[in-house]
Design a protein around this motif. Structure first.
Motif, PDB file in Angstrom:
ATOM      1  N   UNK A 241      31.594  32.312  -6.224  1.00  0.00           N
ATOM      2  CA  UNK A 241      31.671  32.637  -7.645  1.00  0.00           C
ATOM      3  C   UNK A 241      32.924  32.064  -8.288  1.00  0.00           C
ATOM      4  N   UNK A 242      34.013  31.996  -7.537  1.00  0.00           N
ATOM      5  CA  UNK A 242      35.236  31.379  -8.065  1.00  0.00           C
ATOM      6  C   UNK A 242      35.003  29.891  -8.297  1.00  0.00           C
ATOM      7  N   UNK A 243      34.304  29.233  -7.366  1.00  0.00           N
ATOM      8  CA  UNK A 243      33.993  27.810  -7.540  1.00  0.00           C
ATOM      9  C   UNK A 243      33.061  27.590  -8.732  1.00  0.00           C
TER      10      UNK A 243
ATOM     11  N   UNK B 142      28.189  22.061 -15.766  1.00  0.00           N
ATOM     12  CA  UNK B 142      27.472  23.283 -16.145  1.00  0.00           C
ATOM     13  C   UNK B 142      26.273  23.495 -15.220  1.00  0.00           C
ATOM     14  N   UNK B 143      25.541  22.433 -14.949  1.00  0.00           N
ATOM     15  CA  UNK B 143      24.395  22.557 -14.048  1.00  0.00           C
ATOM     16  C   UNK B 143      24.848  22.935 -12.645  1.00  0.00           C
ATOM     17  N   UNK B 144      25.949  22.341 -12.186  1.00  0.00           N
ATOM     18  CA  UNK B 144      26.482  22.690 -10.868  1.00  0.00           C
ATOM     19  C   UNK B 144      26.952  24.140 -10.817  1.00  0.00           C
ATOM     20  N   UNK B 145      27.505  24.636 -11.909  1.00  0.00           N
ATOM     21  CA  UNK B 145      27.999  26.021 -11.918  1.00  0.00           C
ATOM     22  C   UNK B 145      26.884  27.010 -11.610  1.00  0.00           C
ATOM     23  N   UNK B 146      25.668  26.701 -12.041  1.00  0.00           N
ATOM     24  CA  UNK B 146      24.555  27.610 -11.815  1.00  0.00           C
ATOM     25  C   UNK B 146      23.746  27.278 -10.561  1.00  0.00           C
ATOM     26  N   UNK B 147      23.601  25.988 -10.252  1.00  0.00           N
ATOM     27  CA  UNK B 147      22.719  25.588  -9.152  1.00  0.00           C
ATOM     28  C   UNK B 147      23.449  25.188  -7.870  1.00  0.00           C
ATOM     29  N   UNK B 148      24.637  24.615  -8.002  1.00  0.00           N
ATOM     30  CA  UNK B 148      25.387  24.154  -6.829  1.00  0.00           C
ATOM     31  C   UNK B 148      26.879  24.422  -7.052  1.00  0.00           C
ATOM     32  N   UNK B 149      27.279  25.691  -7.006  1.00  0.00           N
ATOM     33  CA  UNK B 149      28.668  26.027  -7.347  1.00  0.00           C
ATOM     34  C   UNK B 149      29.702  25.406  -6.411  1.00  0.00           C
TER      35      UNK B 149
END
Length: 179
Positions: free
Chosen positions: A3-5, A143-150
């Motif tokens: 979650x931090x990532x 933004x996409x990575x934050x939700x799908x590949x943090x």
């Protein structure tokens, strides 16, 4: 840790653009848009959607011209900590880390990345067009990575932070050589 990532990834996106990350985040959440986002949930979804679409278009088109970069940088410098904090809270669901710390980390990272952009803008007397396109693509990807590949998004955000620290060091040395 994940979650931090994700927080770092979302905040780094807010350090590059303001409306685009918020718009993508809202569209990714489906029909309830920003109902889970602390500050934005109190604003009417159609109104917010219209404002974010309009400002995203301004960001996309004005950033390609020198005068547009100047105007956007002033606005983004003022609003990036706020949007960075909102984005950070939006991607964190339940963690033992206090919300104020999540907001502080997200706001700080967004502000640092925005300050580096301003520094490069004034040092180069305008950002080259390839760099602006790279910012746009990286913003959407983060933004996409934050939700799908943090994990991947967080690593990219940490690389951007490393680049920011390295740039500050180079500017410091460059400034003292001129004196």
């Amino acid at each position: 840790m994940i979650e931090i990532l994700a927080t770092l990834s979302a905040s780094a996106a807010a350090g590059m653009r303001i409306a685009i990350p918020l718009l993508i985040m809202g569209l990714l959440q489906g029909s309830n848009y920003w109902s889970n986002v602390p500050v934005l949930s109190h604003i009417s979804a159609p109104f917010l959607l219209g404002c974010l679409i309009s400002w995203s278009l301004v960001e996309l088109f004005a950033s390609k011209k020198l005068w547009g970069q100047r105007i956007l940088q002033i606005i983004q410098l003022l609003l990036s900590p706020l949007v960075g904090g909102i984005m950070a809270l939006a991607v964190v669901s339940a963690t033992i880390t206090p919300n104020w710390l999540i907001v502080l980390i997200g706001s700080s990272l967004a502000l640092v990345l925005q300050l580096v952009q301003v520094g490069w803008f004034y040092r180069l007397r305008g950002l080259p067009l390839w760099a602006v396109f790279l910012q746009d693509m990286l913003c959407v990807a983060l933004v996409l990575f934050a939700f799908d590949a943090p994990w991947q998004g967080g690593v990219i955000a940490l690389i951007l932070l490393w680049f920011a620290v390295r740039s500050a060091k180079e500017w410091y040395q460059w400034y003292h050589k001129r004196l």
